[in-house]
Design a protein around this motif. Structure first.
Motif, mmCIF file in Angstrom:
data_model
loop_
_atom_site.group_PDB
_atom_site.id
_atom_site.type_symbol
_atom_site.label_atom_id
_atom_site.label_comp_id
_atom_site.label_asym_id
_atom_site.label_seq_id
_atom_site.Cartn_x
_atom_site.Cartn_y
_atom_site.Cartn_z
ATOM 1 N N THR A 103 32.208 9.853 17.740
ATOM 2 C CA THR A 103 33.503 10.681 17.133
ATOM 3 C C THR A 103 34.329 9.232 16.464
ATOM 4 N N PRO A 104 35.279 9.498 15.697
ATOM 5 C CA PRO A 104 35.982 8.327 15.082
ATOM 6 C C PRO A 104 37.200 7.787 16.094
ATOM 7 N N ALA A 105 37.457 8.360 17.274
ATOM 8 C CA ALA A 105 38.397 8.084 18.215
ATOM 9 C C ALA A 105 38.151 6.489 18.597
ATOM 10 N N LYS A 216 27.823 4.232 20.252
ATOM 11 C CA LYS A 216 28.392 4.188 18.977
ATOM 12 C C LYS A 216 28.369 2.956 18.583
ATOM 13 N N LEU A 217 28.033 2.437 17.384
ATOM 14 C CA LEU A 217 28.191 1.183 16.973
ATOM 15 C C LEU A 217 29.701 0.937 16.340
ATOM 16 N N PRO A 218 30.152 -0.525 16.537
ATOM 17 C CA PRO A 218 31.331 -0.738 16.308
ATOM 18 C C PRO A 218 31.696 -0.388 14.721
ATOM 19 N N SER A 219 32.918 0.179 14.302
ATOM 20 C CA SER A 219 33.383 0.503 13.226
ATOM 21 C C SER A 219 34.817 0.640 12.902
ATOM 22 N N ALA A 220 35.418 0.097 11.917
ATOM 23 C CA ALA A 220 36.700 0.073 11.579
ATOM 24 C C ALA A 220 37.263 1.588 11.198
ATOM 25 N N PRO A 221 38.376 1.878 11.377
ATOM 26 C CA PRO A 221 39.076 3.142 10.684
ATOM 27 C C PRO A 221 38.799 3.116 9.182
ATOM 28 N N GLY A 222 38.077 4.423 8.986
ATOM 29 C CA GLY A 222 37.957 4.629 7.712
ATOM 30 C C GLY A 222 36.299 4.277 7.136
ATOM 31 N N GLU A 223 35.738 3.639 8.118
ATOM 32 C CA GLU A 223 34.143 3.371 7.847
ATOM 33 C C GLU A 223 33.293 4.406 8.174
ATOM 34 N N ASN A 224 31.894 4.317 7.734
ATOM 35 C CA ASN A 224 31.048 5.293 8.364
ATOM 36 C C ASN A 224 30.799 5.024 9.847
ATOM 37 N N ILE A 225 30.397 6.374 10.551
ATOM 38 C CA ILE A 225 30.337 6.099 11.864
ATOM 39 C C ILE A 225 28.674 6.308 12.282
ATOM 40 N N LEU A 226 28.056 5.307 13.154
ATOM 41 C CA LEU A 226 26.946 5.253 13.223
ATOM 42 C C LEU A 226 26.646 5.287 14.732
ATOM 43 N N GLY A 227 25.655 6.168 15.350
ATOM 44 C CA GLY A 227 25.343 6.147 16.736
ATOM 45 C C GLY A 227 23.928 6.395 16.997
ATOM 46 N N PHE A 228 23.504 6.137 18.188
ATOM 47 C CA PHE A 228 21.972 6.279 18.492
ATOM 48 C C PHE A 228 21.959 6.626 19.953
ATOM 49 N N ARG A 255 27.492 9.602 10.413
ATOM 50 C CA ARG A 255 28.741 10.493 10.176
ATOM 51 C C ARG A 255 29.569 9.686 9.168
ATOM 52 N N SER A 256 30.098 10.640 8.201
ATOM 53 C CA SER A 256 31.034 10.036 7.179
ATOM 54 C C SER A 256 32.175 9.591 7.924
ATOM 55 N N PRO A 257 33.311 9.036 7.273
ATOM 56 C CA PRO A 257 34.471 8.787 7.995
ATOM 57 C C PRO A 257 35.375 9.910 8.068
ATOM 58 N N ASP A 258 35.224 10.886 7.512
ATOM 59 C CA ASP A 258 36.039 12.017 7.734
ATOM 60 C C ASP A 258 35.337 13.248 8.293
ATOM 61 N N MET A 259 34.009 12.771 9.086
ATOM 62 C CA MET A 259 33.353 13.541 9.716
ATOM 63 C C MET A 259 32.700 15.033 8.941
ATOM 64 N N ALA A 260 32.872 14.922 7.717
ATOM 65 C CA ALA A 260 32.512 16.010 6.863
ATOM 66 C C ALA A 260 30.828 16.282 6.788
ATOM 67 N N THR A 261 30.510 15.051 7.038
ATOM 68 C CA THR A 261 28.868 14.927 6.537
ATOM 69 C C THR A 261 28.158 14.234 7.963
ATOM 70 N N TRP A 262 26.939 15.181 8.384
ATOM 71 C CA TRP A 262 26.433 14.667 9.583
ATOM 72 C C TRP A 262 24.979 14.496 9.120
ATOM 73 N N VAL A 263 24.377 13.610 9.580
ATOM 74 C CA VAL A 263 22.990 13.225 9.516
ATOM 75 C C VAL A 263 22.233 12.799 10.606
ATOM 76 N N ASP A 264 21.412 13.764 11.237
ATOM 77 C CA ASP A 264 20.757 13.475 12.657
ATOM 78 C C ASP A 264 19.276 13.394 12.585
ATOM 79 N N TRP A 265 18.296 12.459 13.070
ATOM 80 C CA TRP A 265 17.208 12.158 13.092
ATOM 81 C C TRP A 265 16.927 11.926 14.421
#
Length: 445
Positions: A103-105, A216-228, A255-265
């Motif tokens: 999550t972006p939290a 969750k990989l480290p990311s700044a606010p407004g950046e894409n969100i990547l997890g595994f 996840r896109s920064p606004d969580m509108a787009t999700w891609v899961d593999w």
């Protein structure tokens, strides 16, 4: 007797739903019954006690009471008590929803821990049985002819650690992190907007025993969100596995920064030898010709892309592929040792109002190779000459309506079609199409 007791409890819950006046329309109904009985002393310590009851009615357009097992948990027309569940849990404080999404939290700086114990009774429970555990319960004796079953659906510990951008570690028995739909009546970790399920769901595992690390990989606010997610588990639906080998789960989530787009593999890889148990109808649904000392590689992968179009519309596309080496059913039917299955489904979710949505799903699934005991009909005792294979198509549409925060009603229509030169899949092997109408009710407490 057990079914009569549960039906009485369901009726009681239905009557109780009309007196939920103390439950505000914008509040969470989960745990309301426990709070009414024992107060909020447990919740003050972060422990929640809640559950749900789901029951449904099903009818089809043929002259039999058979409903396709290919996409339904239950297989008979009429009334079905699907799930009567009780959950005791302490959710972990984290910026990750294990098995679902980063999550972006911001990352919590303090470690935390939690747990989950989920018990399940009903028609659906037979598909969530764990070999080495649930088949030993006397209530699940297949000789008594009872279609309902009882199982411990989940029993795990979860630890949060401020590692990378946040990490969760699950240890124990937990529902699978694979597939677009997981199958519970809860809104999380994966919603089930439909009463029926896609063919891809039936071809995946239901649960695992082992360990799963979500990060969750480290990311700044407004950046894409990547997890595994990385997991080591005891195969498919097994607490113990005769081949003794562990399966590996490896998932990527973007996840896109606004969580509108999700891609899961999502992926699972391991040895499928001797991990299917016909006597209890549990373990893997893919029997092999390999002994416990041999290897029969099984691999399944899922790619899901979800996009929010606007405030009222979302689409999700799922593609899946699986392969089983030394597949016993395909060896018998086609003389080919390996079996493959693959398909795709498109889901559209349209919000009609704050409490109602209209959901539709179009799917195609290739099961020309005989691999799955339920899909072919082998689990029902059919001879190889009667096993159903081929390509399957389905269109499902229905409404999910919450007239009250604790009540969900879902009318649904589904049309299935089989394209095959072999035996028919529906109406006890007499039809290659099927139209079903269903109505299910879920009460949350």
């Amino acid at each position: 007797m057990m079914k009569k007791k549960l039906l009485a409890a369901c009726v009681g819950l239905g009557m109780m739903s009309g007196s939920y006046q103390a439950l505000a329309e914008d509040s969470n109904p989960h745990g309301f019954l426990a709070r009414s009985l024992i107060g909020d002393s447990l919740e003050k310590h972060g422990i929640q006690v809640h559950g749900w009851m789901q029951a449904g009615l099903i009818a089809n357009n043929n002259d039999t009471d058979d409903v396709s097992k290919q996409a339904f948990f239950n297989s008979d027309e009429g009334f079905n008590l699907n799930q009567f569940a009780l959950v005791i849990e302490k959710p972990v404080k984290s910026n990750i929803v294990s098995r679902a999404t980063p999550t972006p939290a911001p990352m919590p700086e303090e470690m935390d821990w939690g747990f989950n114990i989920t018990t399940l009774y009903g028609n659906d429970a037979q598909f969530f049985k764990t070999y080495g555990l649930d088949e030993d319960f006397e209530i699940n004796d297949p000789a008594d002819g009872n279609e309902e079953a009882f199982n411990i659906a989940q029993a795990y510990l979860e630890f949060y650690m401020p590692v990378l951008g946040g990490s969760n570690l699950m240890l124990g028995l937990f529902h699978t992190p694979l597939e677009n739909e997981i199958g519970f009546a809860l809104p999380a970790p994966a919603p089930t907007e439909f009463y029926t399920h896609p063919y891809s769901f039936m071809h995946g595992p239901a649960k695992h025993f082992g360990a799963l690390w979500s990060a969750k990989l480290p990311s700044a606010p407004g950046e894409n969100i990547l997890g595994f997610e990385l997991g080591v588990v005891q195969g498919w639906n097994n607490l113990q596995d005769d081949n003794g080998d562990l399966d590996v789960i490896a998932n990527l989530r973007w996840r896109s920064p606004d969580m509108a787009t999700w891609v899961d593999w999502e992926n699972i890889y391991g040895n499928g030898a001797a991990d299917s148990y016909a006597a209890c109808g549990c373990g893997s649904p893919f029997p092999t010709t390999a002994t416990e000392k041999e290897d029969a590689t099984r691999y399944a992968t899922y790619l899901t892309v979800s996009q929010v179009l606007d405030q009222n519309n979302r689409i999700a596309v799922e593609m899946t592929y699986g392969k089983q080496e030394k597949a016993a059913l395909n060896t018998v039917l086609n003389g080919v040792t390996d079996a493959e299955w693959y398909g795709a489904n498109v889901n559209w979710y349209h919000q009609l109002s704050p409490g109602a949505s209209w959901n539709s799903r179009l799917e195609w699934f290739n099961a020309e190779d005989a691999a799955h005991v339920v899909m072919t009909g082998a689990a029902a005792g059919k001879a190889p000459s009667e096993w159903s294979t081929g390509s399957f198509y389905a269109l499902t549409t229905g409404v999910s309506w919450f007239p009250h925060p604790a009540v969900r009603i879902r009318p649904e229509l589904r049309y299935d079609m089989q394209d095959s030169d072999g035996p028919a899949a529906f109406a006890n092997g007499t039809e290659d199409t099927q139209l079903t109408a269903s109505l299910d009710l879920t009460l949350y407490f």
